[in-house]
Design an enzyme around this catalytic site. Structure first.
Site, PDB file in Angstrom:
ATOM      1  N   ASP A 167     -25.066  12.061 -43.036  1.00  0.00           N
ATOM      2  CA  ASP A 167     -25.924  11.558 -41.958  1.00  0.00           C
ATOM      3  C   ASP A 167     -27.378  11.790 -42.372  1.00  0.00           C
ATOM      4  O   ASP A 167     -27.648  12.146 -43.521  1.00  0.00           O
ATOM      5  CB  ASP A 167     -25.593  12.236 -40.630  1.00  0.00           C
ATOM      6  CG  ASP A 167     -25.958  13.713 -40.620  1.00  0.00           C
ATOM      7  OD1 ASP A 167     -26.343  14.253 -41.689  1.00  0.00           O
ATOM      8  OD2 ASP A 167     -25.866  14.338 -39.552  1.00  0.00           O
ATOM      9  N   LYS A 174     -19.880   6.930 -42.664  1.00  0.00           N
ATOM     10  CA  LYS A 174     -20.176   8.265 -42.146  1.00  0.00           C
ATOM     11  C   LYS A 174     -19.222   8.632 -41.022  1.00  0.00           C
ATOM     12  O   LYS A 174     -18.637   9.719 -41.002  1.00  0.00           O
ATOM     13  CB  LYS A 174     -21.616   8.336 -41.625  1.00  0.00           C
ATOM     14  CG  LYS A 174     -22.024   9.718 -41.153  1.00  0.00           C
ATOM     15  CD  LYS A 174     -23.072   9.684 -40.066  1.00  0.00           C
ATOM     16  CE  LYS A 174     -22.467   9.361 -38.723  1.00  0.00           C
ATOM     17  NZ  LYS A 174     -23.437   9.479 -37.595  1.00  0.00           N
TER      18      LYS A 174
END
Length: 230
Positions: free
Chosen positions: A138, A120
């Site tokens: 996320d 991420k």
């Protein structure tokens, strides 16, 4: 879900959040990398308050290595998991100094090898700092994608990312990432989503379930009694 259905969803979210953007403050790839690392399990607002002074004191990898780890811990004490993050920052900075001439590498493969940097974080850095299209998944993006049916409830974060990449045109990956975050952060919240006023309610199975009136045992008993009186 197919690409047309996703297009309709993206158009609605685009109208809601046309100016969606990265809310972390930074001025270069190195600062963004540090900020995203700090943002794990912490709000962007808190990170920005901490980095306002942090980035004045530490401007390059060598600066983070020039102080005892206890001092760095104190500087980021307001951030959750600050001890682990301080250790990751110093290890990351040492690698940048020794392997990359103090520069942040520009590929996901190189970034994920750095301490404290997961996929991420790597996606956020390459897309925002280097202009390479990417969808960083996320908690907000994952929640929204699953609620709206772009991914299954049991999908892993990587599976969610891959499905979104197939459904969204590549040139829109980064902007879609920001808009999905805004939608999840300010509207489709984890605990109290804005279902009653959601323009996507008709396409959200979970939203429809949430909007159904809950029938208690008393309600059912009342209905049975009422019906029996004919």
């Amino acid at each position: 879900m197919n690409a047309k259905q996703m297009r309709d969803i993206l158009n609605v979210i685009a109208e809601m959040y046309p100016d969606a953007h990265c809310e972390l403050n930074y001025s270069n790839p190195f600062e963004l990398t540090i900020a995203v690392l700090l943002s794990a399990q912490c709000t962007d607002e808190t990170v920005n308050k901490v980095t306002e002074q942090l980035f004045l004191k530490y401007q390059q990898p060598a600066d983070y290595l020039a102080v005892p780890i206890e001092e760095l811990q104190q500087d980021i004490r307001r951030i959750g998991l600050f001890r682990n993050k301080a250790a990751h920052i110093q290890k990351l900075c040492r690698i940048l100094l020794e392997k990359y001439d103090s520069e942040v590498p520009g590929t996901i493969e190189q970034l994920v090898e750095l301490p404290g940097v997961g996929r991420k974080t790597a996606n956020v850095v390459v897309s925002n700092a280097f202009g390479i299209p990417a969808i960083a998944v996320d908690t907000h993006v994952e929640r929204v994608a699953k609620r709206l049916g772009a991914a299954k409830a049991e999908d892993t974060v990587l599976e969610v990312e891959k499905k979104l990449m197939k459904l969204v045109p590549r040139e829109e990956w980064t902007l879609t990432h920001h808009r999905l975050i805004f939608f999840g952060r300010y509207h489709c919240k984890a605990q109290k989503p804005g279902c009653p006023a959601c323009p996507l309610l008709d396409r959200c199975k979970e939203g429809k379930k949430r909007m159904k009136p809950v029938r208690t045992r008393k309600d059912k008993e009342h209905n049975i009694t009422f019906a029996s009186k004919g």
